[in-house]
Design a protein around this motif. Structure first.
Motif, PDB file in Angstrom:
ATOM      1  N   SER A  71       0.826  -1.202   0.000  1.00 51.39           N
ATOM      2  CA  SER A  71       0.000   0.000   0.000  1.00 51.39           C
ATOM      3  C   SER A  71       0.867   1.262   0.000  1.00 51.39           C
ATOM      4  CB  SER A  71      -0.890   0.005   1.251  1.00 51.39           C
ATOM      5  OG  SER A  71      -1.461   1.281   1.458  1.00 51.39           O
ATOM      6  N   PRO A  72       0.426   2.294  -0.709  1.00 48.38           N
ATOM      7  CA  PRO A  72       1.168   3.562  -0.658  1.00 48.38           C
ATOM      8  C   PRO A  72       1.103   4.214   0.733  1.00 48.38           C
ATOM      9  CG  PRO A  72      -0.860   3.830  -1.918  1.00 48.38           C
ATOM     10  CD  PRO A  72      -0.729   2.359  -1.609  1.00 48.38           C
ATOM     11  N   TYR A  73       0.225   3.727   1.608  1.00 48.38           N
ATOM     12  CA  TYR A  73       0.070   4.282   2.953  1.00 48.38           C
ATOM     13  C   TYR A  73       0.767   3.448   4.030  1.00 48.38           C
ATOM     14  CZ  TYR A  73      -3.457   6.878   0.449  1.00 48.38           C
ATOM     15  OH  TYR A  73      -4.094   7.665  -0.466  1.00 48.38           O
ATOM     16  N   TYR A  74       1.531   2.455   3.621  1.00 45.98           N
ATOM     17  CA  TYR A  74       2.204   1.534   4.547  1.00 45.98           C
ATOM     18  C   TYR A  74       3.017   2.280   5.606  1.00 45.98           C
ATOM     19  CZ  TYR A  74       5.455  -2.067   6.186  1.00 45.98           C
ATOM     20  OH  TYR A  74       6.206  -2.923   6.957  1.00 45.98           O
ATOM     21  N   LYS A  75       2.907   1.817   6.855  1.00 47.65           N
ATOM     22  CA  LYS A  75       3.691   2.351   7.974  1.00 47.65           C
ATOM     23  C   LYS A  75       4.681   1.261   8.401  1.00 47.65           C
ATOM     24  CE  LYS A  75       1.305   6.200   8.596  1.00 47.65           C
ATOM     25  NZ  LYS A  75       1.857   7.496   8.322  1.00 47.65           N
ATOM     26  N   PRO A  76       5.978   1.504   8.278  1.00 44.88           N
ATOM     27  CA  PRO A  76       6.998   0.495   8.575  1.00 44.88           C
ATOM     28  C   PRO A  76       6.923  -0.121   9.965  1.00 44.88           C
ATOM     29  CG  PRO A  76       7.975   2.367   7.442  1.00 44.88           C
ATOM     30  CD  PRO A  76       6.566   2.738   7.760  1.00 44.88           C
ATOM     31  N   ILE A  77       6.361   0.572  10.939  1.00 44.34           N
ATOM     32  CA  ILE A  77       6.269   0.004  12.281  1.00 44.34           C
ATOM     33  C   ILE A  77       5.537  -1.348  12.272  1.00 44.34           C
ATOM     34  CG2 ILE A  77       4.149   1.220  12.946  1.00 44.34           C
ATOM     35  CD1 ILE A  77       5.477   1.458  15.785  1.00 44.34           C
ATOM     36  N   PHE A  78       4.611  -1.512  11.320  1.00 45.93           N
ATOM     37  CA  PHE A  78       3.846  -2.759  11.255  1.00 45.93           C
ATOM     38  C   PHE A  78       4.652  -3.918  10.672  1.00 45.93           C
ATOM     39  CE2 PHE A  78       0.433   0.407  11.629  1.00 45.93           C
ATOM     40  CZ  PHE A  78      -0.233  -0.116  12.721  1.00 45.93           C
ATOM     41  N   GLY A  79       5.850  -3.656  10.194  1.00 53.24           N
ATOM     42  CA  GLY A  79       6.712  -4.709   9.678  1.00 53.24           C
ATOM     43  C   GLY A  79       7.880  -5.023  10.595  1.00 53.24           C
ATOM     44  N   GLU A  80       7.858  -4.487  11.807  1.00 50.70           N
ATOM     45  CA  GLU A  80       8.987  -4.647  12.727  1.00 50.70           C
ATOM     46  C   GLU A  80       8.892  -5.867  13.630  1.00 50.70           C
ATOM     47  OE1 GLU A  80       9.467  -0.953  14.841  1.00 50.70           O
ATOM     48  OE2 GLU A  80       9.896   0.161  12.997  1.00 50.70           O
ATOM     49  N   GLY A  81       7.874  -6.712  13.449  1.00 51.34           N
ATOM     50  CA  GLY A  81       7.757  -7.936  14.238  1.00 51.34           C
ATOM     51  C   GLY A  81       7.314  -7.721  15.676  1.00 51.34           C
ATOM     52  N   LYS A  82       6.767  -6.581  15.970  1.00 54.67           N
ATOM     53  CA  LYS A  82       6.316  -6.295  17.335  1.00 54.67           C
ATOM     54  C   LYS A  82       4.937  -6.923  17.572  1.00 54.67           C
ATOM     55  CE  LYS A  82       8.890  -1.995  17.646  1.00 54.67           C
ATOM     56  NZ  LYS A  82       9.769  -2.130  18.782  1.00 54.67           N
ATOM     57  N   ARG A  83       4.537  -6.956  18.829  1.00 52.84           N
ATOM     58  CA  ARG A  83       3.198  -7.406  19.195  1.00 52.84           C
ATOM     59  C   ARG A  83       2.304  -6.171  19.224  1.00 52.84           C
ATOM     60  NH1 ARG A  83       1.321 -10.279  24.848  1.00 52.84           N
ATOM     61  NH2 ARG A  83      -0.744 -10.895  24.117  1.00 52.84           N
ATOM     62  N   PHE A  84       1.153  -6.259  18.592  1.00 46.11           N
ATOM     63  CA  PHE A  84       0.225  -5.130  18.503  1.00 46.11           C
ATOM     64  C   PHE A  84      -1.033  -5.416  19.310  1.00 46.11           C
ATOM     65  CE2 PHE A  84       2.869  -5.008  14.737  1.00 46.11           C
ATOM     66  CZ  PHE A  84       3.316  -3.703  14.775  1.00 46.11           C
ATOM     67  N   ILE A  85      -1.355  -4.490  20.208  1.00 41.88           N
ATOM     68  CA  ILE A  85      -2.574  -4.587  21.003  1.00 41.88           C
ATOM     69  C   ILE A  85      -3.495  -3.456  20.573  1.00 41.88           C
ATOM     70  CG2 ILE A  85      -3.600  -4.591  23.306  1.00 41.88           C
ATOM     71  CD1 ILE A  85      -0.874  -5.527  24.394  1.00 41.88           C
TER      72      ILE A  85
END
Length: 136
Positions: A71-85
């Motif tokens: 997506s042109p709106y991609y945020k790299p934080i979502f590819g860092e392997g973190k746990r998201f709550i």
């Protein structure tokens, strides 16, 4: 008009398939650098009620676009392997959003039991909405 499936059935179905993090566990995870709290509420809710300290504001309407690297709106934080709550006001939107992101293939995604309303009712830390999201 009769719907094929109502909002309550959608939420119940999602809840059967996703992880829900209890408030006491979420509070402990607040200091974990591998955990990102994601506030999916509308900006007006954040301005009015505050948010969990250090949370990333990701409006519900943009989530799918922000997590997809294509997506042109991609945020790299979502590819860092973190746990998201994920959380919203009462854990309805966050349940549906968590299920959608899980279906898309985002690993380590869950949502907060009871949402921000339960967080505030438990007298847990609340911060004002920052002028710019700290983890974007």
């Amino acid at each position: 008009m009769k719907l094929k499936i109502g909002y309550r059935a959608l939420i119940d179905s999602a809840m059967e398939k996703i992880e829900t993090v209890p408030l006491n566990q979420a509070q402990e995870l607040l200091q974990d650098s591998n955990v990102v709290f994601v506030d999916i509420r509308d900006i007006r809710e954040l301005e009015r009620d505050g948010m969990i300290p250090g949370a990333l504001h990701a409006p519900r309407g943009m989530l799918e676009f922000w997590i997809d690297p294509e997506s042109p709106y991609y945020k790299p934080i979502f590819g860092e392997g973190k746990r998201f709550i994920l959380y919203c006001a009462s854990a309805w939107r966050s349940a549906l959003a968590t299920k959608t992101l899980q279906d898309m293939g985002l690993p380590h995604v869950c949502h907060l039991e009871g949402g921000f309303s339960a967080w505030k009712q438990a007298n847990l830390l609340v911060a004002e909405k920052p002028s710019k999201s700290p983890k974007s």
